[in-house]
Design an enzyme around this catalytic site. Structure first.
Site, PDB file in Angstrom:
ATOM      1  N   ARG A  91       0.821  -1.219   0.000  1.00 40.27           N
ATOM      2  CA  ARG A  91       0.000   0.000   0.000  1.00 40.27           C
ATOM      3  C   ARG A  91       0.850   1.262   0.000  1.00 40.27           C
ATOM      4  O   ARG A  91       0.501   2.249   0.654  1.00 40.27           O
ATOM      5  CB  ARG A  91      -0.920   0.050   1.232  1.00 40.27           C
ATOM      6  CG  ARG A  91      -2.028  -0.944   1.244  1.00 40.27           C
ATOM      7  CD  ARG A  91      -3.286  -0.375   0.583  1.00 40.27           C
ATOM      8  NE  ARG A  91      -4.255  -1.450   0.449  1.00 40.27           N
ATOM      9  CZ  ARG A  91      -5.231  -1.691   1.336  1.00 40.27           C
ATOM     10  NH1 ARG A  91      -5.397  -0.891   2.359  1.00 40.27           N
ATOM     11  NH2 ARG A  91      -6.033  -2.697   1.154  1.00 40.27           N
ATOM     12  N   ARG A  95      -3.894   6.391   0.739  1.00 41.25           N
ATOM     13  CA  ARG A  95      -4.486   7.615   1.287  1.00 41.25           C
ATOM     14  C   ARG A  95      -3.590   8.389   2.240  1.00 41.25           C
ATOM     15  O   ARG A  95      -3.880   9.526   2.568  1.00 41.25           O
ATOM     16  CB  ARG A  95      -5.804   7.279   1.991  1.00 41.25           C
ATOM     17  CG  ARG A  95      -6.923   7.021   1.005  1.00 41.25           C
ATOM     18  CD  ARG A  95      -8.134   6.414   1.680  1.00 41.25           C
ATOM     19  NE  ARG A  95      -7.860   5.044   2.079  1.00 41.25           N
ATOM     20  CZ  ARG A  95      -8.746   4.235   2.656  1.00 41.25           C
ATOM     21  NH1 ARG A  95      -9.955   4.664   2.916  1.00 41.25           N
ATOM     22  NH2 ARG A  95      -8.413   2.995   2.970  1.00 41.25           N
ATOM     23  N   ARG A 134      -7.499  11.023  -6.157  1.00 41.67           N
ATOM     24  CA  ARG A 134      -8.735  10.312  -5.864  1.00 41.67           C
ATOM     25  C   ARG A 134      -9.937  11.263  -5.906  1.00 41.67           C
ATOM     26  O   ARG A 134     -10.996  10.919  -6.438  1.00 41.67           O
ATOM     27  CB  ARG A 134      -8.626   9.675  -4.484  1.00 41.67           C
ATOM     28  CG  ARG A 134      -9.724   8.703  -4.140  1.00 41.67           C
ATOM     29  CD  ARG A 134      -9.452   8.216  -2.738  1.00 41.67           C
ATOM     30  NE  ARG A 134     -10.297   7.131  -2.337  1.00 41.67           N
ATOM     31  CZ  ARG A 134     -11.532   7.279  -1.901  1.00 41.67           C
ATOM     32  NH1 ARG A 134     -12.079   8.472  -1.844  1.00 41.67           N
ATOM     33  NH2 ARG A 134     -12.230   6.221  -1.519  1.00 41.67           N
ATOM     34  N   ASP A 186      -6.381  -3.594  -7.331  1.00 41.35           N
ATOM     35  CA  ASP A 186      -6.905  -4.237  -6.139  1.00 41.35           C
ATOM     36  C   ASP A 186      -7.018  -5.727  -6.395  1.00 41.35           C
ATOM     37  O   ASP A 186      -7.169  -6.152  -7.542  1.00 41.35           O
ATOM     38  CB  ASP A 186      -8.280  -3.663  -5.776  1.00 41.35           C
ATOM     39  CG  ASP A 186      -8.606  -3.950  -4.323  1.00 41.35           C
ATOM     40  OD1 ASP A 186      -8.159  -3.188  -3.458  1.00 41.35           O
ATOM     41  OD2 ASP A 186      -9.275  -4.972  -4.055  1.00 41.35           O
ATOM     42  N   TYR A 230     -13.812 -13.019   0.294  1.00 42.81           N
ATOM     43  CA  TYR A 230     -14.617 -11.859  -0.106  1.00 42.81           C
ATOM     44  C   TYR A 230     -15.796 -12.286  -0.987  1.00 42.81           C
ATOM     45  O   TYR A 230     -16.898 -11.732  -0.889  1.00 42.81           O
ATOM     46  CB  TYR A 230     -13.747 -10.839  -0.848  1.00 42.81           C
ATOM     47  CG  TYR A 230     -12.820 -10.080   0.081  1.00 42.81           C
ATOM     48  CD1 TYR A 230     -13.275  -8.976   0.798  1.00 42.81           C
ATOM     49  CD2 TYR A 230     -11.503 -10.474   0.275  1.00 42.81           C
ATOM     50  CE1 TYR A 230     -12.448  -8.280   1.665  1.00 42.81           C
ATOM     51  CE2 TYR A 230     -10.653  -9.790   1.134  1.00 42.81           C
ATOM     52  CZ  TYR A 230     -11.140  -8.694   1.833  1.00 42.81           C
ATOM     53  OH  TYR A 230     -10.318  -8.027   2.696  1.00 42.81           O
TER      54      TYR A 230
HETATM   55  O1  CP3 Z   1       0.222  -1.971  -2.373  1.00 43.74           O
HETATM   56  C1  CP3 Z   1      -0.090  -1.112  -3.201  1.00 43.74           C
HETATM   57  O2  CP3 Z   1       0.259   0.083  -3.122  1.00 43.74           O
HETATM   58  C2  CP3 Z   1      -0.855  -1.551  -4.446  1.00 43.74           C
HETATM   59  C3  CP3 Z   1      -2.265  -1.374  -4.422  1.00 43.74           C
HETATM   60  C4  CP3 Z   1      -3.157  -2.310  -3.631  1.00 43.74           C
HETATM   61  C5  CP3 Z   1      -4.406  -1.885  -3.134  1.00 43.74           C
HETATM   62  N1  CP3 Z   1      -5.062  -2.955  -2.598  1.00 43.74           N
HETATM   63  C6  CP3 Z   1      -4.900  -0.510  -3.233  1.00 43.74           C
HETATM   64  C7  CP3 Z   1      -6.061  -0.119  -2.436  1.00 43.74           C
HETATM   65  C8  CP3 Z   1      -3.046  -3.660  -3.315  1.00 43.74           C
HETATM   66  C9  CP3 Z   1      -1.889  -4.600  -3.566  1.00 43.74           C
HETATM   67  C10 CP3 Z   1      -4.264  -4.056  -2.680  1.00 43.74           C
HETATM   68  C11 CP3 Z   1      -4.552  -5.439  -2.257  1.00 43.74           C
HETATM   69  C12 CP3 Z   1      -5.724  -5.722  -1.435  1.00 43.74           C
HETATM   70  N2  CP3 Z   1      -6.990  -5.222  -1.558  1.00 43.74           N
HETATM   71  C13 CP3 Z   1      -5.752  -6.685  -0.406  1.00 43.74           C
HETATM   72  C14 CP3 Z   1      -4.596  -7.571  -0.019  1.00 43.74           C
HETATM   73  C15 CP3 Z   1      -3.573  -6.803   0.744  1.00 43.74           C
HETATM   74  C16 CP3 Z   1      -3.940  -6.505   2.145  1.00 43.74           C
HETATM   75  O3  CP3 Z   1      -4.052  -5.330   2.491  1.00 43.74           O
HETATM   76  O4  CP3 Z   1      -4.070  -7.473   2.900  1.00 43.74           O
HETATM   77  C17 CP3 Z   1      -7.047  -6.716   0.130  1.00 43.74           C
HETATM   78  C18 CP3 Z   1      -7.529  -7.585   1.273  1.00 43.74           C
HETATM   79  C19 CP3 Z   1      -7.831  -5.807  -0.613  1.00 43.74           C
HETATM   80  C20 CP3 Z   1      -9.296  -5.507  -0.470  1.00 43.74           C
HETATM   81  C21 CP3 Z   1      -9.488  -4.077  -0.167  1.00 43.74           C
HETATM   82  N3  CP3 Z   1      -9.409  -3.071  -1.123  1.00 43.74           N
HETATM   83  C22 CP3 Z   1      -9.665  -3.471   1.100  1.00 43.74           C
HETATM   84  C23 CP3 Z   1      -9.811  -4.206   2.392  1.00 43.74           C
HETATM   85  C24 CP3 Z   1      -9.686  -2.076   0.887  1.00 43.74           C
HETATM   86  C25 CP3 Z   1      -9.757  -0.971   1.925  1.00 43.74           C
HETATM   87  C26 CP3 Z   1     -11.094  -0.356   2.054  1.00 43.74           C
HETATM   88  C27 CP3 Z   1     -11.034   0.880   2.941  1.00 43.74           C
HETATM   89  O5  CP3 Z   1     -11.894   1.705   2.760  1.00 43.74           O
HETATM   90  O6  CP3 Z   1     -10.133   0.990   3.775  1.00 43.74           O
HETATM   91  C28 CP3 Z   1      -9.536  -1.853  -0.489  1.00 43.74           C
HETATM   92  C29 CP3 Z   1      -9.465  -0.548  -1.172  1.00 43.74           C
HETATM   93  C30 CP3 Z   1      -8.094  -0.086  -1.515  1.00 43.74           C
HETATM   94  N4  CP3 Z   1      -7.215  -0.841  -2.261  1.00 43.74           N
HETATM   95  C31 CP3 Z   1      -7.491   1.162  -1.196  1.00 43.74           C
HETATM   96  C32 CP3 Z   1      -6.225   1.156  -1.803  1.00 43.74           C
HETATM   97  C33 CP3 Z   1      -5.214   2.257  -1.812  1.00 43.74           C
HETATM   98  C34 CP3 Z   1      -8.140   2.303  -0.451  1.00 43.74           C
HETATM   99  C35 CP3 Z   1      -9.163   2.862  -1.377  1.00 43.74           C
HETATM  100  C36 CP3 Z   1      -9.443   4.308  -1.211  1.00 43.74           C
HETATM  101  O7  CP3 Z   1      -8.708   5.149  -1.762  1.00 43.74           O
HETATM  102  O8  CP3 Z   1     -10.463   4.601  -0.582  1.00 43.74           O
END
Ligand code: CP3
Length: 360
Positions: free
Chosen positions: A29, A33, A42, A79, A156
């Site tokens: 990540r 944010r 965003r 994602d 999921y």
């Molecule tokens: O690592 C990186 O910088 C690459 C981008 C990346 C994202 N998600 C961006 C993201 C990667 C590799 C992921 C993987 C991901 N997504 C996982 C596995 C990694 C982990 O964290 O265990 C999982 C479980 C997800 C599912 C998911 N997508 C979740 C739980 C969330 C968060 C929701 C929230 O509101 O907090 C997301 C959304 C997401 N994916 C965000 C980002 C930067 C936040 C989205 C936003 O801008 O609101």
């Protein structure tokens, strides 16, 4: 396939367990944010999904952390849930509640309807982003592509979103294990096709996120997660040429299974902070590279405390082997959070490079 070696190839060298000038570092990540420029993009895009599905925007945010910090890799901005979305489940996000699916998997009929998506159609936007990012990186650092693990994606898909207790998928695991295996098998085929397509589009290393493997009892992990991770590692290997694209298997709570994961065929195992790097290195015995594993919460401490913890982590890895840092990729044990301070991230990256210079 785009195979040219990046100018900074320390990540690829470390994954091959070759000597490096300084330990490579990237952060899960790293585009997110906690960066004001991410929040600005965003806001302009309107939503996370628009950003992820628009190659120009995905490319822009992928590069943002590299403009600030001396990171040794870029990770595709996307994602893990793009794959079930492409399988027709209808991904959407509710602010403050995380990801959700309009059509979760609840019955045998739902499983039977699943098919491996067409990578050139439903997931073309991901491959276009990979190609664009490679062009914009212009060989600075390698680009990491990724996928969720079959078990984590299934969580999921069946729960319909995040879950505290995984009640639905665990009920299916206990009462309809054959049905869950059927689903995991289709998802595994999709993951292999997805990672292969990212590799063909230009991803130079691949990571599988088994975020929820650690919620399983050992016998269940060995039945419902590990075999599918192993199938991914073996199949990707078979499809690779001489110029092998390294595969990292990251898992939260995977410490009990390090020996088995090291035998999976993967090049590196990513671990969380519940195991020391000394132990992880010793138990994988030089068969794979190790990635990790600072507790992300260390970033809530001061820069001085962060440097101290980075040094301890480096020393721990050195102590598990021949005293060098060969075969280490520095990372957090899980992702960065939105409330983290970018200046602290800067301190972390500098501490890794300072603390590992000429260490081999
Ligand atoms: O690592 C990186 O910088 C690459 C981008 C990346 C994202 N998600 C961006 C993201 C990667 C590799 C992921 C993987 C991901 N997504 C996982 C596995 C990694 C982990 O964290 O265990 C999982 C479980 C997800 C599912 C998911 N997508 C979740 C739980 C969330 C968060 C929701 C929230 O509101 O907090 C997301 C959304 C997401 N994916 C965000 C980002 C930067 C936040 C989205 C936003 O801008 O609101």
């Amino acid at each position: 396939m785009v195979t040219d070696t990046p100018r900074n190839d320390s990540l690829l060298r470390a994954l091959r367990r070759e000597p490096v000038d300084r330990t490579p570092v990237w952060l899960m990540r790293q585009a997110g944010r906690y960066l004001p420029e991410y929040r600005a993009t965003r806001a302009r895009a309107g939503s996370f999904l628009t950003m992820a599905k628009t190659p120009e925007l995905a490319c822009e945010v992928t590069l943002q952390p590299l403009a600030r910090f001396d990171l040794d890799a870029a990770i595709l901005f996307s994602d893990i849930l793009t794959v079930p979305d492409a399988m027709g489940l209808g991904l959407y996000f509710v602010d403050g509640e995380g990801p959700k699916f309009e059509r979760p998997i609840r019955s045998a009929a739902d499983v039977e309807r699943l098919a491996v998506p067409d990578m050139d159609r439903e997931l073309r936007y991901v491959m276009d982003a990979v190609r664009l990012i490679r062009r914009e990186l212009a060989g600075r650092v390698p680009l990491i592509g990724f996928s969720g693990s079959p078990w984590t994606l299934a969580c999921y898909m069946i729960e319909g979103g995040g879950s505290d207790n995984f009640s639905r998928i665990k009920a299916m695991m206990l009462d309809q294990p054959a049905l869950l295996h059927r689903l995991l098998s289709i998802v595994t085929d999709a993951v292999i096709a997805y990672l292969s397509a990212q590799r063909a589009a230009g991803a130079q290393a691949l990571q599988v996120f088994d975020t929820w493997g650690g919620v399983l009892a050992p016998h269940h992990y060995r039945e419902f997660s590990l075999p599918y991770l192993t199938r991914i590692a073996r199949d990707l290997l078979r499809g690779d040429g001489d110029d092998r694209t390294p595969l990292i298997l990251f898992g939260k709570g995977n410490a009990p299974y390090l020996e088995e994961l090291a035998d999976s065929g993967a090049d590196a195992i990513g671990v969380d902070w519940l195991v020391s790097l000394e132990e992880a290195r010793r138990r994988t015995d030089g068969r794979v590279a190790v990635q990790g594993n600072l507790d992300p919460a260390v970033l809530y401490g001061s820069p001085a405390a962060i440097c101290n913890e980075v040094r301890r982590t480096l020393a721990s890895y050195a102590a598990g082997g021949d005293g060098t840092h060969t075969g280490l990729v520095f990372n957090l044990g899980h992702g960065l959070s939105p409330d983290m301070n970018p200046e602290h991230v800067q301190a972390l990256v500098e501490a890794v490079h300072e603390g590992s210079r000429r260490s081999w």
